[in-house]
Design an enzyme around this catalytic site. Structure first.
Site, PDB file in Angstrom:
ATOM      1  N   LYS A 156      41.772 -48.702  24.987  1.00  0.00           N
ATOM      2  CA  LYS A 156      41.860 -49.955  24.224  1.00  0.00           C
ATOM      3  C   LYS A 156      41.385 -51.132  25.081  1.00  0.00           C
ATOM      4  O   LYS A 156      40.580 -51.946  24.634  1.00  0.00           O
ATOM      5  CB  LYS A 156      43.316 -50.198  23.792  1.00  0.00           C
ATOM      6  N   ASN A 157      41.890 -51.219  26.302  1.00  0.00           N
ATOM      7  CA  ASN A 157      41.619 -52.403  27.114  1.00  0.00           C
ATOM      8  C   ASN A 157      40.223 -52.427  27.718  1.00  0.00           C
ATOM      9  O   ASN A 157      39.833 -53.418  28.336  1.00  0.00           O
ATOM     10  CB  ASN A 157      42.690 -52.568  28.193  1.00  0.00           C
ATOM     11  N   ARG A 182      45.550 -61.853  21.710  1.00  0.00           N
ATOM     12  CA  ARG A 182      45.203 -62.667  22.850  1.00  0.00           C
ATOM     13  C   ARG A 182      43.788 -62.413  23.375  1.00  0.00           C
ATOM     14  O   ARG A 182      43.072 -63.336  23.771  1.00  0.00           O
ATOM     15  CB  ARG A 182      46.230 -62.406  23.942  1.00  0.00           C
ATOM     16  N   CYS A 201      53.329 -65.103  24.431  1.00  0.00           N
ATOM     17  CA  CYS A 201      53.415 -63.823  23.742  1.00  0.00           C
ATOM     18  C   CYS A 201      54.677 -63.132  24.220  1.00  0.00           C
ATOM     19  O   CYS A 201      55.384 -63.645  25.079  1.00  0.00           O
ATOM     20  CB  CYS A 201      52.185 -62.964  24.007  1.00  0.00           C
ATOM     21  N   ARG A 225      51.741 -66.418  29.835  1.00  0.00           N
ATOM     22  CA  ARG A 225      50.323 -66.056  29.904  1.00  0.00           C
ATOM     23  C   ARG A 225      49.384 -67.259  29.747  1.00  0.00           C
ATOM     24  O   ARG A 225      48.701 -67.423  28.728  1.00  0.00           O
ATOM     25  CB  ARG A 225      50.004 -64.950  28.899  1.00  0.00           C
ATOM     26  N   VAL A 261      46.078 -69.947  30.603  1.00  0.00           N
ATOM     27  CA  VAL A 261      44.627 -69.703  30.662  1.00  0.00           C
ATOM     28  C   VAL A 261      43.950 -70.590  31.715  1.00  0.00           C
ATOM     29  O   VAL A 261      42.751 -70.814  31.670  1.00  0.00           O
ATOM     30  CB  VAL A 261      43.947 -69.907  29.282  1.00  0.00           C
ATOM     31  N   LEU A 282      43.138 -70.060  34.741  1.00  0.00           N
ATOM     32  CA  LEU A 282      42.111 -69.416  35.571  1.00  0.00           C
ATOM     33  C   LEU A 282      40.777 -69.332  34.818  1.00  0.00           C
ATOM     34  O   LEU A 282      39.709 -69.445  35.423  1.00  0.00           O
ATOM     35  CB  LEU A 282      42.563 -68.018  35.998  1.00  0.00           C
ATOM     36  N   LYS A 338      44.562 -66.038  41.930  1.00  0.00           N
ATOM     37  CA  LYS A 338      45.413 -64.932  41.499  1.00  0.00           C
ATOM     38  C   LYS A 338      44.531 -64.031  40.647  1.00  0.00           C
ATOM     39  O   LYS A 338      43.698 -64.532  39.890  1.00  0.00           O
ATOM     40  CB  LYS A 338      46.540 -65.541  40.657  1.00  0.00           C
ATOM     41  N   ASP A 358      51.338 -51.935  32.744  1.00  0.00           N
ATOM     42  CA  ASP A 358      51.318 -51.327  31.412  1.00  0.00           C
ATOM     43  C   ASP A 358      51.992 -49.950  31.383  1.00  0.00           C
ATOM     44  O   ASP A 358      52.117 -49.349  30.313  1.00  0.00           O
ATOM     45  CB  ASP A 358      49.876 -51.209  30.890  1.00  0.00           C
ATOM     46  N   ILE A 401      53.799 -58.697  37.579  1.00  0.00           N
ATOM     47  CA  ILE A 401      52.637 -59.269  36.874  1.00  0.00           C
ATOM     48  C   ILE A 401      53.067 -60.227  35.766  1.00  0.00           C
ATOM     49  O   ILE A 401      52.545 -61.333  35.651  1.00  0.00           O
ATOM     50  CB  ILE A 401      51.746 -58.152  36.265  1.00  0.00           C
ATOM     51  N   ARG A 419      48.980 -50.487  17.561  1.00  0.00           N
ATOM     52  CA  ARG A 419      48.044 -51.373  18.256  1.00  0.00           C
ATOM     53  C   ARG A 419      47.404 -50.659  19.439  1.00  0.00           C
ATOM     54  O   ARG A 419      46.291 -51.009  19.834  1.00  0.00           O
ATOM     55  CB  ARG A 419      48.772 -52.622  18.774  1.00  0.00           C
TER      56      ARG A 419
HETATM   57  C1  EPZ Z   1      45.157 -57.420  30.619  1.00  0.00           C
HETATM   58  O1  EPZ Z   1      45.747 -58.608  30.138  1.00  0.00           O
HETATM   59  C2  EPZ Z   1      45.577 -56.332  29.670  1.00  0.00           C
HETATM   60  N1  EPZ Z   1      45.117 -56.654  28.322  1.00  0.00           N
HETATM   61  C3  EPZ Z   1      47.101 -56.190  29.678  1.00  0.00           C
HETATM   62  O2  EPZ Z   1      47.449 -55.104  28.839  1.00  0.00           O
HETATM   63  C4  EPZ Z   1      47.560 -55.884  31.099  1.00  0.00           C
HETATM   64  O3  EPZ Z   1      48.955 -55.828  31.133  1.00  0.00           O
HETATM   65  C5  EPZ Z   1      47.058 -56.970  32.043  1.00  0.00           C
HETATM   66  O4  EPZ Z   1      45.607 -57.096  31.936  1.00  0.00           O
HETATM   67  C6  EPZ Z   1      47.381 -56.700  33.513  1.00  0.00           C
HETATM   68  O5  EPZ Z   1      46.829 -55.482  33.891  1.00  0.00           O
HETATM   69  C7  EPZ Z   1      43.903 -56.307  27.933  1.00  0.00           C
HETATM   70  O6  EPZ Z   1      43.107 -55.782  28.700  1.00  0.00           O
HETATM   71  C8  EPZ Z   1      43.542 -56.557  26.525  1.00  0.00           C
HETATM   72  P1  EPZ Z   1      45.779 -60.885  33.356  1.00  0.00           P
HETATM   73  P2  EPZ Z   1      45.279 -60.022  30.704  1.00  0.00           P
HETATM   74  O7  EPZ Z   1      44.930 -62.058  33.028  1.00  0.00           O
HETATM   75  O8  EPZ Z   1      43.847 -59.956  31.060  1.00  0.00           O
HETATM   76  C9  EPZ Z   1      48.383 -64.574  34.866  1.00  0.00           C
HETATM   77  C10 EPZ Z   1      48.591 -54.046  27.091  1.00  0.00           C
HETATM   78  O9  EPZ Z   1      49.788 -53.699  26.910  1.00  0.00           O
HETATM   79  N2  EPZ Z   1      47.302 -65.481  34.426  1.00  0.00           N
HETATM   80  O10 EPZ Z   1      45.262 -59.914  34.366  1.00  0.00           O
HETATM   81  O11 EPZ Z   1      45.725 -61.029  29.725  1.00  0.00           O
HETATM   82  C11 EPZ Z   1      49.066 -63.868  33.706  1.00  0.00           C
HETATM   83  O12 EPZ Z   1      50.007 -64.705  33.089  1.00  0.00           O
HETATM   84  C12 EPZ Z   1      48.253 -55.385  27.674  1.00  0.00           C
HETATM   85  O13 EPZ Z   1      47.629 -53.329  26.773  1.00  0.00           O
HETATM   86  C13 EPZ Z   1      47.391 -66.818  34.761  1.00  0.00           C
HETATM   87  O14 EPZ Z   1      48.345 -67.254  35.409  1.00  0.00           O
HETATM   88  O15 EPZ Z   1      46.167 -60.116  32.008  1.00  0.00           O
HETATM   89  C14 EPZ Z   1      49.672 -62.686  34.417  1.00  0.00           C
HETATM   90  O16 EPZ Z   1      50.844 -63.079  35.071  1.00  0.00           O
HETATM   91  C15 EPZ Z   1      49.430 -56.278  27.854  1.00  0.00           C
HETATM   92  N3  EPZ Z   1      46.408 -67.667  34.339  1.00  0.00           N
HETATM   93  C16 EPZ Z   1      48.615 -62.344  35.487  1.00  0.00           C
HETATM   94  O17 EPZ Z   1      47.821 -63.527  35.627  1.00  0.00           O
HETATM   95  C17 EPZ Z   1      45.339 -67.217  33.628  1.00  0.00           C
HETATM   96  O18 EPZ Z   1      44.457 -68.038  33.291  1.00  0.00           O
HETATM   97  C18 EPZ Z   1      47.690 -61.194  35.129  1.00  0.00           C
HETATM   98  O19 EPZ Z   1      47.204 -61.401  33.812  1.00  0.00           O
HETATM   99  C19 EPZ Z   1      45.245 -65.849  33.314  1.00  0.00           C
HETATM  100  C20 EPZ Z   1      46.244 -64.995  33.723  1.00  0.00           C
END
Ligand code: EPZ
Length: 429
Positions: free
Chosen positions: A22-23, A102, A126, A131, A133, A135, A171, A316, A338, A408
């Site tokens: 999916k991801n 998202r 969520c 979460r 944005v 970055l 990060k 995950d 995370i 999902r």
């Molecule tokens: C991806 O989410 C996955 N989703 C998530 O899977 C997964 O848990 C996550 O990566 C971590 O591996 C998809 O691929 C669709 P991140 P993503 O940006 O990209 C913080 C599932 O169950 N952050 O790597 O949204 C954030 O809050 C889902 O399939 C900021 O602070 O995750 C988190 O603490 C859930 N600012 C950390 O970084 C930002 O601008 C990592 O999030 C962006 C993120």
């Protein structure tokens, strides 16, 4: 709303085919916005999130057609889908769509690169945390994009295109790495991304973009270099196997006991999780086309785990592993680093008789001899599937409510488990 009924106690024996990830599928589908040519994706899982993203992409002008089936399997399993964004008809991603999913926020990268503008709703919070944005915004600004935020929307403009530049992630972020890579593939010059996410899904996206004519190196390491090109073409790409689905079924076998081959996947996608599973006493052996998982008789050893970005133990799989530890011979600790609020399963596992104490970001789990079936529900897909794993080893009947979370992210879950001997059925309402 559909529910899933599980009667625990059966061992799992047989073969489970693993679907496309999916991801990986979601960002790959979004990459189709980068070209007016056709991007053909094979092994796309049949999931609610994929269907939702198809609707969102259609809104921007992407046409799609579905064909092909994986051999040996019934219709409805992973499919081949052709995506063609001949004309982008709308550069706005509205709140109604982005708040439902998202990852649809990620269209900001290709829309900016191809059209020079994007108006994308902020995704909001969520179930698993705030979460933010930030970055994405900082990264795009480093590539010359003008951004302001108004009325819950990000207005982004790059009238002269994405510029050469460098961004050092403070990060790691999977989504922001995807977005910067997609945007930079059409940049006017070279882009460097430092402290990039190293998840296999990032590498898969880079492979697909390169097949489309992009010039990306270093994906899968923390430094990604992108030499912008003026246009991308169509391509054909196979979505990589779902490492989270793989790990989930491996943990299900560890929990229920039995002997299962996970097919069409690769142990190298989840070494950390499989090593952890081996430490519990579960036999895990890579095969040519998948992974053989076996647990016969012996109890489960307690193992401590801390989630980390790839190649660490994935967030995950945190809920699923916690479910497993509820039956361990002793006390284990699971620490989530995370997401700040990814413990919704704790209260629901407790309804099945689990003994879990939560303190900050760490759960302490004291293994119990028996879990007992109950009515449960969860508000995110990984939490939901952790309840299914617990139910497989619980005495009596468990009903998991709000099954749409499972739909999902898990293709034909009940069928895959039933074929291995579990008693699992969907109750339609
Ligand atoms: C991806 O989410 C996955 N989703 C998530 O899977 C997964 O848990 C996550 O990566 C971590 O591996 C998809 O691929 C669709 P991140 P993503 O940006 O990209 C913080 C599932 O169950 N952050 O790597 O949204 C954030 O809050 C889902 O399939 C900021 O602070 O995750 C988190 O603490 C859930 N600012 C950390 O970084 C930002 O601008 C990592 O999030 C962006 C993120």
């Amino acid at each position: 709303m559909d529910r899933i009924r599980i009667v625990g106690g059966n061992r799992l024996n047989g073969v489970i085919p693993i679907s496309g990830a999916k991801n990986a599928a979601l960002p790959l589908m979004i990459a189709s916005l980068l070209t007016d040519d056709t991007l053909t994706l094979e092994n796309v899982p049949h999931l609610a999130d994929v269907e939702q993203l198809i609707r969102i992409l259609s809104n921007h002008g992407v046409d799609y057609s579905v064909n092909g089936r994986r051999q040996r399997q019934d219709s409805g399993y992973s499919r081949t889908i052709h995506f063609t964004a001949r004309d982008i008809v709308d550069t706005t991603a509205p709140y109604e769509l982005v708040s439902k999913m998202r990852a649809s926020f990620w269209v900001i990268g290709p829309l900016l690169a191809r059209m020079g503008e994007a108006r994308v709703s902020l995704p909001g919070g969520c179930a698993i945390g705030t979460r933010p944005v930030d970055l994405f915004i900082d990264g795009l600004k480093a590539l010359g994009v003008d951004i302001d935020i108004e009325g819950g929307y990000i207005n982004a403009r790059a009238p002269k295109g994405i510029q050469a530049g460098r961004y050092d992630f403070p990060k790691q972020s999977v989504g922001a790495t995807h977005v910067l890579m997609m945007a930079a593939s059409l940049a006017n010059g070279a882009v460097e991304i430092h402290n990039a996410a190293r998840e296999p899904e990032v590498t898969d996206l880079a492979d697909c973009l390169n097949a489309m004519g992009a010039c990306i190196s270093g994906a899968g390491t923390s430094t990604i270099l992108i030499e912008g090109v003026s246009a991308l073409s169509g391509a054909r790409h196979r979505v990589l196997p779902d490492r989270i689905e793989t790990g989930t079924y491996a943990m299900a076998v560890a929990m229920a006991g039995g002997d299962v081959v996970l097919e069409d996947t690769s142990a190298s996608l989840l070494d950390a999780a499989l090593d952890t599973l081996r430490s519990t006493g579960t036999e895990v052996t890579p095969t040519n086309s998948g992974i053989h998982v076996r647990r016969n008789g012996a109890g489960l050893e307690p193992v401590d785990v801390t989630t980390d970005p790839f190649p660490g133990f994935p967030t995950d799989l945190q809920a699923q592993f916690m479910a497993l530890m509820t039956r361990a011979n002793g006390t284990s600790r699971v620490t989530e680093t995370i997401f700040e609020n990814r413990f919704m399963h704790v209260q629901e596992l407790a309804r099945l008789g689990a003994d879990i104490a939560l303190s900050g970001q760490t759960a302490t789990i004291t293994g119990v001899d028996t879990l007992k079936g109950a009515q449960v529900m969860a508000t995110d897909l990984r939490a939901s599937v952790s309840l299914v794993i617990a139910a497989l080893a619980a005495e009596g009947e468990t009903v998991v409510n709000r099954v749409y979370h499972l739909d999902r992210g898990f293709e034909r879950l009940e069928e895959k488990l039933t074929r291995c001997g579990a008693t699992v059925e969907r109750l339609s309402s």
